[in-house]
Design an enzyme around this catalytic site. Sequence first.
Site, PDB file in Angstrom:
ATOM      1  N   LYS A   1      25.664  13.602 -48.442  1.00 58.45           N
ATOM      2  CA  LYS A   1      25.409  14.916 -47.832  1.00 58.45           C
ATOM      3  C   LYS A   1      24.134  15.477 -48.456  1.00 58.45           C
ATOM      4  O   LYS A   1      23.995  15.499 -49.687  1.00 58.45           O
ATOM      5  CB  LYS A   1      26.571  15.868 -48.084  1.00 58.45           C
ATOM      6  CG  LYS A   1      26.421  17.229 -47.387  1.00 58.45           C
ATOM      7  CD  LYS A   1      27.710  18.058 -47.538  1.00 58.45           C
ATOM      8  CE  LYS A   1      27.655  19.313 -46.676  1.00 58.45           C
ATOM      9  NZ  LYS A   1      26.769  20.349 -47.207  1.00 58.45           N
TER      10      LYS A   1
ATOM     11  N   ASP B   1      26.132  26.627 -39.928  1.00 65.12           N
ATOM     12  CA  ASP B   1      26.384  27.643 -38.900  1.00 65.12           C
ATOM     13  C   ASP B   1      27.418  27.227 -37.859  1.00 65.12           C
ATOM     14  O   ASP B   1      27.409  27.749 -36.736  1.00 65.12           O
ATOM     15  CB  ASP B   1      25.084  28.048 -38.186  1.00 65.12           C
ATOM     16  CG  ASP B   1      24.049  28.626 -39.127  1.00 65.12           C
ATOM     17  OD1 ASP B   1      24.423  29.028 -40.237  1.00 65.12           O
ATOM     18  OD2 ASP B   1      22.855  28.664 -38.754  1.00 65.12           O
TER      19      ASP B   1
ATOM     20  N   CYS C   1      23.559  20.390 -52.815  1.00 72.36           N
ATOM     21  CA  CYS C   1      23.924  21.666 -53.422  1.00 72.36           C
ATOM     22  C   CYS C   1      22.668  22.390 -53.897  1.00 72.36           C
ATOM     23  O   CYS C   1      21.912  21.869 -54.718  1.00 72.36           O
ATOM     24  CB  CYS C   1      24.873  21.461 -54.595  1.00 72.36           C
ATOM     25  SG  CYS C   1      25.308  23.015 -55.425  1.00 72.36           S
TER      26      CYS C   1
ATOM     27  N   GLN D   1      33.735  13.926 -53.444  1.00 74.98           N
ATOM     28  CA  GLN D   1      32.289  14.108 -53.523  1.00 74.98           C
ATOM     29  C   GLN D   1      31.840  14.245 -54.971  1.00 74.98           C
ATOM     30  O   GLN D   1      32.393  15.038 -55.726  1.00 74.98           O
ATOM     31  CB  GLN D   1      31.822  15.333 -52.738  1.00 74.98           C
ATOM     32  CG  GLN D   1      30.298  15.367 -52.639  1.00 74.98           C
ATOM     33  CD  GLN D   1      29.762  16.636 -52.028  1.00 74.98           C
ATOM     34  OE1 GLN D   1      29.819  17.686 -52.641  1.00 74.98           O
ATOM     35  NE2 GLN D   1      29.218  16.537 -50.820  1.00 74.98           N
TER      36      GLN D   1
ATOM     37  N   ARG E   1      31.443  27.271 -44.577  1.00 74.85           N
ATOM     38  CA  ARG E   1      31.792  28.690 -44.706  1.00 74.85           C
ATOM     39  C   ARG E   1      32.587  29.215 -43.521  1.00 74.85           C
ATOM     40  O   ARG E   1      33.362  30.165 -43.663  1.00 74.85           O
ATOM     41  CB  ARG E   1      30.509  29.507 -44.904  1.00 74.85           C
ATOM     42  CG  ARG E   1      29.844  29.281 -46.268  1.00 74.85           C
ATOM     43  CD  ARG E   1      28.514  30.010 -46.365  1.00 74.85           C
ATOM     44  NE  ARG E   1      27.541  29.489 -45.420  1.00 74.85           N
ATOM     45  CZ  ARG E   1      26.435  30.113 -45.057  1.00 74.85           C
ATOM     46  NH1 ARG E   1      26.168  31.324 -45.539  1.00 74.85           N
ATOM     47  NH2 ARG E   1      25.582  29.566 -44.213  1.00 74.85           N
TER      48      ARG E   1
END
Length: 337
Positions: free
Chosen positions: A152, A217, A113, A83, A240
């Site tokens: 992304k 999530d 980002c 990336q 995450r």
Amino acid sequence: MKVYLCTLNYTTVKIGTIDFGKEPLFLAPMEDVTNKVFRQLCKSYGADLVYTEFVSADALIREIDKTIKKIDIGEDERPIGIQLYGKDIDTMVEAARIAEEVNPDLIDINFGCPVKKIATKGAGAGLLRDIPKMIAITQAVVKAVNKPVTVKTRLGWDESSKNIIEIAERLQDVGIQALTIHGRTRAQMYSGEADWTLIGKVKNNPRISIPIIGNGDVTDPLKAKYFFNNFGVDALMIGRGAIGRPWIFREIKHFLNTGELLPDLSIPEHVELIRDFVHKSIDWLGERRGILHSRRHLAITFKGLDNFRPIKIKMLQAENIQELEAVFNEIKVRWNN
């Protein structure tokens, strides 16, 4: 959670010539997290595609040692994407050509980002405020390389500019072969709940034919199944949710295939996994840097143990492997009952 009803697509997911099967799970690119050791670990637990940490186009062109190390990829990591992020068309094109020489399976462009030092300088999510430039960068990179190019990004810059449907159409039109959407705006950073309704609308837009990968999530098997079933995305990207829990890929795959939840790792299993991770990080980076690179995982991996805070502090303050080993042994003794 909001529900967005859709027609489910049970065909296999392809990016370029790579066939990922049905309902694949991808490891998100994360700075100071998705290094070689962590990518290999996630692959061993079933990640279908992994990404490098995001790579600065400027630093790659200037051959900064730390950046060059980020694109050190191995055969056991495939399929893998590199990336890139940057704000200048020519720089991104040159960086993409350099990245292609390493022979990744695809090249991904980061337009998502939200970190201030990147976004406010016009890179990452900063390009959500300059859609024509975002499209121009993407088109130039697609033309410059032979590898599949993916993107992304986020829903938009802020609540008043959630323009992801238009963005998705325009990115597809210039040749990207898959799009990952994080269900938050740049203004949200990582706060609040990800809005999957808009991700579902992009996926079910009749103009969209490329794979749409949902992100945000994805932290447990139940949520993963919910996102697949209610929004029709082609794949899920886990960020995450994988930090300190690389086995999340195995847990989700097992649940999707069987409807059963796997039991949690035992404390001895958990300790041995994180111990192996730390040792491999040290082998790759040296003791000091290997331990530093491991700390983000160490900070969260034993989350939930009662009265763990004093041991967590001791673990994060460890300066060498001997000190860490002593903490690991203490964890096994105190919580294995």
